[in-house]
Design a protein around this motif. Sequence first.
Motif, PDB file in Angstrom:
ATOM      1  N   THR A  28      -1.628   2.978 -15.671  1.00  0.00           N
ATOM      2  CA  THR A  28      -2.991   2.599 -15.306  1.00  0.00           C
ATOM      3  C   THR A  28      -3.003   2.111 -13.857  1.00  0.00           C
ATOM      4  N   GLU A  29      -4.161   2.014 -13.295  1.00  0.00           N
ATOM      5  CA  GLU A  29      -4.318   1.487 -11.930  1.00  0.00           C
ATOM      6  C   GLU A  29      -3.716   0.082 -11.837  1.00  0.00           C
ATOM      7  N   ASP A  30      -3.995  -0.739 -12.835  1.00  0.00           N
ATOM      8  CA  ASP A  30      -3.475  -2.110 -12.855  1.00  0.00           C
ATOM      9  C   ASP A  30      -1.951  -2.131 -12.921  1.00  0.00           C
ATOM     10  N   GLU A  31      -1.366  -1.239 -13.698  1.00  0.00           N
ATOM     11  CA  GLU A  31       0.095  -1.186 -13.795  1.00  0.00           C
ATOM     12  C   GLU A  31       0.728  -0.749 -12.466  1.00  0.00           C
ATOM     13  N   ILE A  32       0.101   0.198 -11.784  1.00  0.00           N
ATOM     14  CA  ILE A  32       0.609   0.639 -10.478  1.00  0.00           C
ATOM     15  C   ILE A  32       0.542  -0.508  -9.478  1.00  0.00           C
ATOM     16  N   ILE A  33      -0.560  -1.240  -9.482  1.00  0.00           N
ATOM     17  CA  ILE A  33      -0.706  -2.397  -8.589  1.00  0.00           C
ATOM     18  C   ILE A  33       0.340  -3.456  -8.941  1.00  0.00           C
ATOM     19  N   THR A  34       0.551  -3.688 -10.225  1.00  0.00           N
ATOM     20  CA  THR A  34       1.518  -4.692 -10.679  1.00  0.00           C
ATOM     21  C   THR A  34       2.917  -4.376 -10.178  1.00  0.00           C
ATOM     22  N   ILE A  35       3.363  -3.145 -10.360  1.00  0.00           N
ATOM     23  CA  ILE A  35       4.735  -2.819  -9.957  1.00  0.00           C
ATOM     24  C   ILE A  35       4.858  -2.689  -8.440  1.00  0.00           C
ATOM     25  N   ALA A  36       3.810  -2.226  -7.762  1.00  0.00           N
ATOM     26  CA  ALA A  36       3.846  -2.162  -6.290  1.00  0.00           C
ATOM     27  C   ALA A  36       3.949  -3.562  -5.697  1.00  0.00           C
ATOM     28  N   THR A  37       3.215  -4.509  -6.260  1.00  0.00           N
ATOM     29  CA  THR A  37       3.262  -5.896  -5.794  1.00  0.00           C
ATOM     30  C   THR A  37       4.646  -6.496  -6.036  1.00  0.00           C
ATOM     31  N   GLU A  89       0.822  -1.206   0.000  1.00  0.00           N
ATOM     32  CA  GLU A  89       0.000   0.000   0.000  1.00  0.00           C
ATOM     33  C   GLU A  89       0.863   1.266   0.000  1.00  0.00           C
ATOM     34  N   GLN A  90       1.933   1.254   0.765  1.00  0.00           N
ATOM     35  CA  GLN A  90       2.831   2.412   0.786  1.00  0.00           C
ATOM     36  C   GLN A  90       3.526   2.578  -0.564  1.00  0.00           C
ATOM     37  N   LEU A  91       3.942   1.475  -1.149  1.00  0.00           N
ATOM     38  CA  LEU A  91       4.564   1.535  -2.477  1.00  0.00           C
ATOM     39  C   LEU A  91       3.566   2.039  -3.516  1.00  0.00           C
ATOM     40  N   TYR A  92       2.345   1.529  -3.447  1.00  0.00           N
ATOM     41  CA  TYR A  92       1.285   1.958  -4.360  1.00  0.00           C
ATOM     42  C   TYR A  92       1.088   3.472  -4.273  1.00  0.00           C
ATOM     43  N   GLU A  93       0.943   3.992  -3.050  1.00  0.00           N
ATOM     44  CA  GLU A  93       0.721   5.428  -2.848  1.00  0.00           C
ATOM     45  C   GLU A  93       1.904   6.244  -3.357  1.00  0.00           C
ATOM     46  N   THR A  94       3.114   5.774  -3.101  1.00  0.00           N
ATOM     47  CA  THR A  94       4.313   6.494  -3.544  1.00  0.00           C
ATOM     48  C   THR A  94       4.390   6.535  -5.062  1.00  0.00           C
TER      49      THR A  94
END
Length: 120
Positions: A105-114, A84-89
């Motif tokens: 995209t939202e999906d790309e942000i989630i992908t790289i944060a994960t 979540e912190q990575l996602y927000e950053t």
Amino acid sequence: MNKWFMSGLIALACVFGVYLLATALPEKEPAADKEPAFAVPDRAVDAEASEQIYRALCISCHGDQLQGGVGPALAQVGSSMTKEQLYETIKKGKRGMPAFENRLTEDEIITIATWLASHE
């Protein structure tokens, strides 16, 4: 006598004013204790897609081996930051890092944060 009486009243009013200010101000919560507003869904790490995003947008600041450079090292970022912190950053940016909410995209942000969260 009047001079002392007025000085006492003014001092009493000041003390009362400070008391009112101290009790009326809301308590601030430390920013570090705030939970991110968005919960990143659990999903398998997609290393290939993450590495493509990383090479396209992140490598110039964070290095080809996540070793850092202009930006901080990310090789073990999962041990110090949550998904979540990575996602927000990534989404909003932080300090010198730009926001990517209009570039990914939202999906790309989630992908790289994960993916980054898996680097412990």
